[in-house]
Design an enzyme around this catalytic site. Structure first.
Site, PDB file in Angstrom:
ATOM      1  N   TYR A  10      30.861  44.794  39.734  1.00  0.00           N
ATOM      2  CA  TYR A  10      31.986  45.224  38.901  1.00  0.00           C
ATOM      3  C   TYR A  10      33.200  45.647  39.740  1.00  0.00           C
ATOM      4  CZ  TYR A  10      29.621  44.940  34.359  1.00  0.00           C
ATOM      5  OH  TYR A  10      29.006  44.499  33.217  1.00  0.00           O
ATOM      6  N   GLU A  58      40.532  40.852  40.626  1.00  0.00           N
ATOM      7  CA  GLU A  58      41.465  40.668  39.509  1.00  0.00           C
ATOM      8  C   GLU A  58      42.790  41.370  39.775  1.00  0.00           C
ATOM      9  OE1 GLU A  58      39.499  41.901  35.910  1.00  0.00           O
ATOM     10  OE2 GLU A  58      37.665  40.839  36.465  1.00  0.00           O
TER      11      GLU A  58
END
Length: 252
Positions: A174, A181
Site C-alpha cells: 500500500y 501514484e
C-alpha cells in the site's frame, strides 16, 4: 497505488464479540458469476505480471516497462471500476465474505482508474517515470492476491497462505503503491500546467472555469486523510482475521 482493496465490525465475517445473524449466501447463479469474474481478473493481473517479467528479461532494465503492459493494465483496471461496486454490494451484504469498507474500496478503485487514464495515459511524458513502475508492481501483486482471495472465499476453500498474504503484504504494498501514484502525479504537474490539459478558461459561454493543474494538487492532498483510514482499517482487519484463524487452529 488498491488498494488498494479494503468496514463495519458486524459485517466482517462475523468476527465480532456478538454472534451475527446467519446470512444467506448468494445463489448458484450469483456465485458462478462472481467466481468467473474473479478468476478472469486474477488471470488478467497474472498476464500483467508475466508481461512485466518478460519485458524486464528482454530489456535487462526496469526502466520504461510500462509500455509492455499498457493495454492489459488499462483493460483490467477499468474493468475493476465497471464491476467493483456491484460485486462488493453482492458479496458484502448478501454473503458477508468481504471484510471491506465499500467507500474506501470505491475510492481506491476510482483513484487507480484516474491514475491510469487521467494521468498516465493523458500525460505521455510521465510514462517513462520509475514511479509508474512502482505503482504498477504494487497494484499487480495486490490484485492477484485480492482476486484469488475472493475466488477461494466464494468456493469456501480459502488457503491460509492466501489469507495471510491478503492481510500482510499490504503493509508494504500500500505505501509502495501510494508513493508511486503521488510521485507520478507530481511529475505530471509541469506538463499539465504548460499544456493546459483538461483546463477550461474564461470567458466561455458556460461561464465556467476549471484548472486541471489545481485539481491534481487537490487530489494529492486528498491522500492525506484517506490513505491512513484505508491503511489502519486493513491493519485492524489483519489483527481480527488472523488472530481469529490462529484461535480456530488452536481449538481444533
Amino acid at each position: 497505488m488498491a488498494a488498494s482493496g479494503s468496514g463495519g465490525s458486524r459485517a466482517d465475517n462475523g468476527y465480532g464479540s456478538q454472534q451475527p445473524r446467519r446470512r444467506k449466501g448468494p445463489g448458484a447463479l450469483a456465485t458462478a458469476y462472481l467466481v468467473i469474474y474473479n478468476v478472469v481478473m486474477t488471470a488478467g493481473w497474472l498476464v500483467i505480471a508475466v508481461g512485466l517479467v518478460r519485458a524486464y528479461l528482454a530489456k535487462g532494465s526496469y526502466h520504461s516497462l510500462y509500455y509492455s503492459i499498457e493495454k492489459p493494465l488499462k483493460f483490467f483496471q477499468t474493468g475493476a471500476l465497471l464491476e467493483s461496486q456491484k460485486y462488493l454490494l453482492i458479496a458484502k451484504y448478501l454473503s458477508g465474505i468481504v471484510p471491506s469498507s465499500v467507500v474506501l474500496t470505491a475510492f481506491q478503485v476510482m483513484s487507480r482508474v484516474f491514475l491510469t487514464w487521467a494521468v498516465t495515459h493523458s500525460v505521455k511524458e510521465v510514462q517513462t517515470e520509475d514511479s509508474v513502475l512502482l505503482f504498477v508492481v504494487a497494484w499487480t501483486i495486490t490484485e492477484i492476491i485480492r482476486y484469488s482471495f475472493y475466488t477461494f472465499s466464494l468456493l469456501n476453500h480459502l488457503p491460509y497462505l492466501i489469507k495471510w498474504a491478503r492481510y500482510t503484504l499490504f503493509i508494504v504494498l500500500y505505501p509502495m503503491g501510494v508513493s508511486g501514484e503521488l510521485l507520478t502525479i507530481y511529475a505530471a504537474l509541469p506538463f499539465v500546467r504548460q499544456s493546459g490539459l483538461y483546463s477550461i478558461n474564461l470567458p466561455n459561454k458556460y461561464n465556467f472555469s476549471f484548472d486541471y493543474y489545481t485539481f491534481l494538487i487537490l487530489v494529492m492532498i486528498s491522500y492525506i486523510p484517506i490513505f491512513p483510514q484505508l491503511y489502519f482499517h486493513m491493519l485492524h482487519q489483519r489483527r481480527k482475521v488472523l488472530s481469529h484463524t490462529e484461535e480456530h487452529k488452536k481449538s481444533e
